[in-house]
Every structure is written in structure tokens, then in C-alpha cells.
Design a protein around this motif. Structure first.
Motif, PDB file in Angstrom:
ATOM      1  N   ARG A  15     -12.425 -23.764  35.656  1.00 68.06           N
ATOM      2  CA  ARG A  15     -13.499 -22.939  35.096  1.00 68.06           C
ATOM      3  C   ARG A  15     -14.131 -22.139  36.225  1.00 68.06           C
ATOM      4  O   ARG A  15     -14.398 -22.687  37.297  1.00 68.06           O
ATOM      5  N   LEU A  16     -14.374 -20.873  35.971  1.00 64.72           N
ATOM      6  CA  LEU A  16     -15.015 -19.996  36.951  1.00 64.72           C
ATOM      7  C   LEU A  16     -16.285 -19.416  36.349  1.00 64.72           C
ATOM      8  O   LEU A  16     -16.301 -19.031  35.181  1.00 64.72           O
ATOM      9  N   HIS A  17     -17.337 -19.315  37.158  1.00 64.68           N
ATOM     10  CA  HIS A  17     -18.591 -18.697  36.703  1.00 64.68           C
ATOM     11  C   HIS A  17     -18.925 -17.558  37.656  1.00 64.68           C
ATOM     12  O   HIS A  17     -19.002 -17.745  38.863  1.00 64.68           O
ATOM     13  N   ASN A  18     -19.125 -16.373  37.102  1.00 60.43           N
ATOM     14  CA  ASN A  18     -19.387 -15.190  37.918  1.00 60.43           C
ATOM     15  C   ASN A  18     -20.867 -14.851  38.048  1.00 60.43           C
ATOM     16  O   ASN A  18     -21.222 -13.772  38.500  1.00 60.43           O
ATOM     17  N   GLY A  19     -21.734 -15.749  37.638  1.00 59.65           N
ATOM     18  CA  GLY A  19     -23.162 -15.506  37.695  1.00 59.65           C
ATOM     19  C   GLY A  19     -23.762 -15.240  36.324  1.00 59.65           C
ATOM     20  O   GLY A  19     -24.962 -15.327  36.137  1.00 59.65           O
ATOM     21  N   SER A  20     -22.904 -14.905  35.354  1.00 61.89           N
ATOM     22  CA  SER A  20     -23.413 -14.669  34.006  1.00 61.89           C
ATOM     23  C   SER A  20     -22.563 -15.304  32.914  1.00 61.89           C
ATOM     24  O   SER A  20     -23.054 -15.498  31.809  1.00 61.89           O
ATOM     25  N   ALA A  21     -21.314 -15.639  33.193  1.00 61.13           N
ATOM     26  CA  ALA A  21     -20.448 -16.209  32.151  1.00 61.13           C
ATOM     27  C   ALA A  21     -19.359 -17.087  32.764  1.00 61.13           C
ATOM     28  O   ALA A  21     -18.915 -16.854  33.885  1.00 61.13           O
ATOM     29  N   TRP A  22     -18.946 -18.105  31.970  1.00 58.18           N
ATOM     30  CA  TRP A  22     -17.827 -18.972  32.358  1.00 58.18           C
ATOM     31  C   TRP A  22     -16.524 -18.384  31.828  1.00 58.18           C
ATOM     32  O   TRP A  22     -16.494 -17.852  30.727  1.00 58.18           O
ATOM     33  N   THR A  23     -15.453 -18.489  32.609  1.00 57.79           N
ATOM     34  CA  THR A  23     -14.123 -18.093  32.159  1.00 57.79           C
ATOM     35  C   THR A  23     -13.147 -19.203  32.506  1.00 57.79           C
ATOM     36  O   THR A  23     -13.412 -20.051  33.350  1.00 57.79           O
ATOM     37  N   ASN A  24     -12.001 -19.181  31.850  1.00 58.50           N
ATOM     38  CA  ASN A  24     -10.921 -20.109  32.115  1.00 58.50           C
ATOM     39  C   ASN A  24      -9.685 -19.258  32.390  1.00 58.50           C
ATOM     40  O   ASN A  24      -9.107 -18.699  31.471  1.00 58.50           O
ATOM     41  N   HIS A  66     -17.415 -16.706  42.869  1.00 57.20           N
ATOM     42  CA  HIS A  66     -17.523 -17.516  41.661  1.00 57.20           C
ATOM     43  C   HIS A  66     -17.909 -18.952  41.994  1.00 57.20           C
ATOM     44  O   HIS A  66     -17.615 -19.437  43.076  1.00 57.20           O
ATOM     45  N   VAL A  67     -18.548 -19.596  41.048  1.00 54.95           N
ATOM     46  CA  VAL A  67     -18.661 -21.054  41.089  1.00 54.95           C
ATOM     47  C   VAL A  67     -17.353 -21.558  40.505  1.00 54.95           C
ATOM     48  O   VAL A  67     -16.914 -21.083  39.450  1.00 54.95           O
TER      49      VAL A  67
END
Length: 80
Positions: free
Chosen positions: A24-33, A6-7
Motif C-alpha cells: 500500500r502506498l500513500h501519497n499524502g491524500s490517498a492510498w493506492t495498491n 510515499h508512505v
């Protein structure tokens, strides 16, 4: 490992000038918290990825009460 795939972003300042304590985490297609904001409301923290320990390491930043000299590690599921 979640931290390696993740970013990872943490903290910052919103448009009103308020410090934000949000992961905040980004898996290559979406941000999550993931909802874990243990380091608190920080602006300008520094982060690096520790590939040997497979953790994101966060240091410092500015809290609402002043500079922080703490170090945190994101394991992919929690700060410690």
C-alpha cells in the motif's frame, strides 16, 4: 522518486488472522495498491528507507509456513 514521496506499508494480518501480502502506498491524500506483492504473505516484516539507493528495504516477517529471512527492495515500481 516514487519510493521517497510515499508512505509505504506492506503485509500484516487481517481481522480473521490471515497473513496479507499487499503493498500500500500513500501519497499524502490517498492510498493506492500498485498490485505488486512479490515478497508474499507476510506478517510483521520490518522496513526502512535507504536514502542513498532511494529504495524501501523490507526484511523478514512471518509467512504462513514460518519465519522469513529474505530481504527485498521496493524501487518505487517493483520489488527486487
Amino acid at each position: 522518486h516514487a519510493a521517497a514521496n510515499h508512505v509505504v506499508l506492506y503485509g500484516g494480518i487481517d481481522p480473521a488472522g490471515t497473513r496479507i501480502g499487499m503493498l500500500r502506498l500513500h501519497n499524502g491524500s490517498a492510498w493506492t495498491n500498485p498490485g505488486d506483492s512479490a515478497p508474499g504473505r507476510l506478517a510483521y516484516p520490518r522496513m526502512v528507507y535507504d536514502s542513498q539507493r532511494t529504495r524501501v528495504v523490507l526484511f523478514g516477517g512471518e509467512s504462513p509456513t514460518g519465519a522469513s529471512d529474505k530481504t527485498w527492495a521496493w524501487t518505487g515500481s517493483a520489488w527486487n
